[in-house]
Design a protein around this motif. Sequence first.
Motif, mmCIF file in Angstrom:
data_model
loop_
_atom_site.group_PDB
_atom_site.id
_atom_site.type_symbol
_atom_site.label_atom_id
_atom_site.label_comp_id
_atom_site.label_asym_id
_atom_site.label_seq_id
_atom_site.Cartn_x
_atom_site.Cartn_y
_atom_site.Cartn_z
ATOM 1 N N LEU A 19 0.833 -1.210 0.000
ATOM 2 C CA LEU A 19 0.000 0.000 0.000
ATOM 3 C C LEU A 19 0.866 1.258 0.000
ATOM 4 O O LEU A 19 0.580 2.220 -0.727
ATOM 5 N N LEU A 20 1.933 1.259 0.796
ATOM 6 C CA LEU A 20 2.828 2.419 0.812
ATOM 7 C C LEU A 20 3.468 2.622 -0.556
ATOM 8 O O LEU A 20 3.587 3.755 -1.035
ATOM 9 N N ALA A 21 3.872 1.530 -1.198
ATOM 10 C CA ALA A 21 4.494 1.625 -2.524
ATOM 11 C C ALA A 21 3.506 2.150 -3.552
ATOM 12 O O ALA A 21 3.897 2.794 -4.532
ATOM 13 N N ALA A 22 2.215 1.891 -3.332
ATOM 14 C CA ALA A 22 1.181 2.355 -4.258
ATOM 15 C C ALA A 22 0.813 3.817 -4.009
ATOM 16 O O ALA A 22 -0.040 4.360 -4.699
ATOM 17 N N GLY A 23 1.435 4.450 -3.010
ATOM 18 C CA GLY A 23 1.191 5.859 -2.756
ATOM 19 C C GLY A 23 0.190 6.158 -1.655
ATOM 20 O O GLY A 23 -0.167 7.308 -1.425
ATOM 21 N N VAL A 24 -0.269 5.130 -0.968
ATOM 22 C CA VAL A 24 -1.200 5.322 0.140
ATOM 23 C C VAL A 24 -0.402 5.772 1.356
ATOM 24 O O VAL A 24 0.682 5.246 1.621
ATOM 25 N N ALA A 45 9.961 2.355 11.108
ATOM 26 C CA ALA A 45 11.156 2.718 11.878
ATOM 27 C C ALA A 45 12.154 1.561 11.926
ATOM 28 O O ALA A 45 13.361 1.776 11.834
ATOM 29 N N GLU A 46 11.662 0.337 12.044
ATOM 30 C CA GLU A 46 12.549 -0.825 12.107
ATOM 31 C C GLU A 46 13.342 -1.007 10.819
ATOM 32 O O GLU A 46 14.430 -1.554 10.822
ATOM 33 N N ASN A 47 12.777 -0.535 9.723
ATOM 34 C CA ASN A 47 13.394 -0.765 8.420
ATOM 35 C C ASN A 47 13.871 0.514 7.756
ATOM 36 O O ASN A 47 14.157 0.513 6.564
ATOM 37 N N LEU A 50 12.140 1.677 4.512
ATOM 38 C CA LEU A 50 12.213 0.843 3.311
ATOM 39 C C LEU A 50 11.571 -0.509 3.561
ATOM 40 O O LEU A 50 11.618 -1.025 4.671
ATOM 41 N N GLN A 51 11.004 -1.080 2.496
ATOM 42 C CA GLN A 51 10.458 -2.416 2.619
ATOM 43 C C GLN A 51 11.584 -3.368 2.984
ATOM 44 O O GLN A 51 12.660 -3.302 2.401
ATOM 45 N N PRO A 52 11.366 -4.253 3.942
ATOM 46 C CA PRO A 52 12.437 -5.164 4.365
ATOM 47 C C PRO A 52 12.809 -6.139 3.264
ATOM 48 O O PRO A 52 12.046 -6.375 2.332
ATOM 49 N N ASP A 53 14.022 -6.721 3.402
ATOM 50 C CA ASP A 53 14.518 -7.658 2.409
ATOM 51 C C ASP A 53 13.734 -8.965 2.412
ATOM 52 O O ASP A 53 13.584 -9.600 1.391
ATOM 53 N N TYR A 54 13.247 -9.374 3.598
ATOM 54 C CA TYR A 54 12.523 -10.628 3.652
ATOM 55 C C TYR A 54 11.121 -10.423 3.100
ATOM 56 O O TYR A 54 10.523 -9.381 3.256
ATOM 57 N N LEU A 55 10.634 -11.400 2.407
ATOM 58 C CA LEU A 55 9.272 -11.369 1.899
ATOM 59 C C LEU A 55 8.597 -12.672 2.294
ATOM 60 O O LEU A 55 9.188 -13.734 2.169
ATOM 61 N N PRO A 56 7.368 -12.595 2.750
ATOM 62 C CA PRO A 56 6.680 -13.839 3.047
ATOM 63 C C PRO A 56 6.449 -14.632 1.766
ATOM 64 O O PRO A 56 6.387 -14.067 0.684
ATOM 65 N N GLU A 57 6.313 -15.906 1.894
ATOM 66 C CA GLU A 57 6.210 -16.799 0.736
ATOM 67 C C GLU A 57 5.077 -16.403 -0.207
ATOM 68 O O GLU A 57 5.251 -16.392 -1.405
ATOM 69 N N ALA A 58 3.924 -16.078 0.317
ATOM 70 C CA ALA A 58 2.776 -15.804 -0.548
ATOM 71 C C ALA A 58 2.928 -14.506 -1.325
ATOM 72 O O ALA A 58 2.261 -14.312 -2.325
ATOM 73 N N SER A 59 3.793 -13.598 -0.880
ATOM 74 C CA SER A 59 3.907 -12.325 -1.570
ATOM 75 C C SER A 59 4.888 -12.384 -2.737
ATOM 76 O O SER A 59 5.038 -11.424 -3.454
ATOM 77 N N CYS A 60 5.588 -13.501 -2.900
ATOM 78 C CA CYS A 60 6.491 -13.642 -4.028
ATOM 79 C C CYS A 60 5.680 -13.840 -5.296
ATOM 80 O O CYS A 60 4.559 -14.320 -5.266
ATOM 81 N N SER A 132 20.942 -1.527 -0.337
ATOM 82 C CA SER A 132 20.344 -0.259 -0.724
ATOM 83 C C SER A 132 21.165 0.910 -0.184
ATOM 84 O O SER A 132 21.955 0.759 0.743
ATOM 85 N N LYS A 133 20.964 2.082 -0.762
ATOM 86 C CA LYS A 133 21.699 3.273 -0.331
ATOM 87 C C LYS A 133 21.413 3.606 1.122
ATOM 88 O O LYS A 133 22.305 3.994 1.859
#
Length: 191
Positions: A19-24, A45-47, A50-60, A132-133
């Motif tokens: 949702l954040l990536a979509a501009g929400v 704040a934890e990341n 940025l979206q974290p490097d780990y992705l849950p299986e279903a989101s791949c 990432s930078k």
Amino acid sequence: MARRGRKRRLELEAEYWRLLAAGVGSVEACRRLGIGRKTGYRWRAENGGLQPDYLPEASCSGRYLSLLERRRIASLRGRGLAIREIAGLLGRAPSTVSRELRRNSRPHDYGRYDADLAHHRGRERAGRPRRSKLSTDPELKAEVQSKLDMEWSPEQIAAHLRTRWPDRPERHGTSATRPSTEPSTKVPRMA
């Protein structure tokens, strides 16, 4: 002592990042997902925003084989089914199954296809080749995070970074190879 609180809900967190990536905005994303604003702020704040490097299986992407598909391949292969039969049962192309068996089977696996090892090998190959930078530049990360905390849009942050560090293009994503957005001073030729 075990960590208190709810278990991390990776699917929900992945949807938050989508949702954040979509501009929400963060507050709206939290409202849509039914989570508290503090949870969304904590995830950001934890990341470092940025979206974290780990992705849950279903989101791949469905383009890649999942762990479940790899386990089915191992089971069906163990029963002696041919590659075309396995592909038909999985709803995949025979070339996909053949490539999977070739890429992720090793001689020291004793001629067996191990789904868990294959999945690990596939995920390692799919990893991001460079960091990432924001993960390598703490000052830049702190600046971006402070603007995210004020709920600035990505466009506002990018413009701010260009004015804050005009002589450091690596900090605002522009480089010498990227075409300039400034108007050209070149005079057009008359025919």
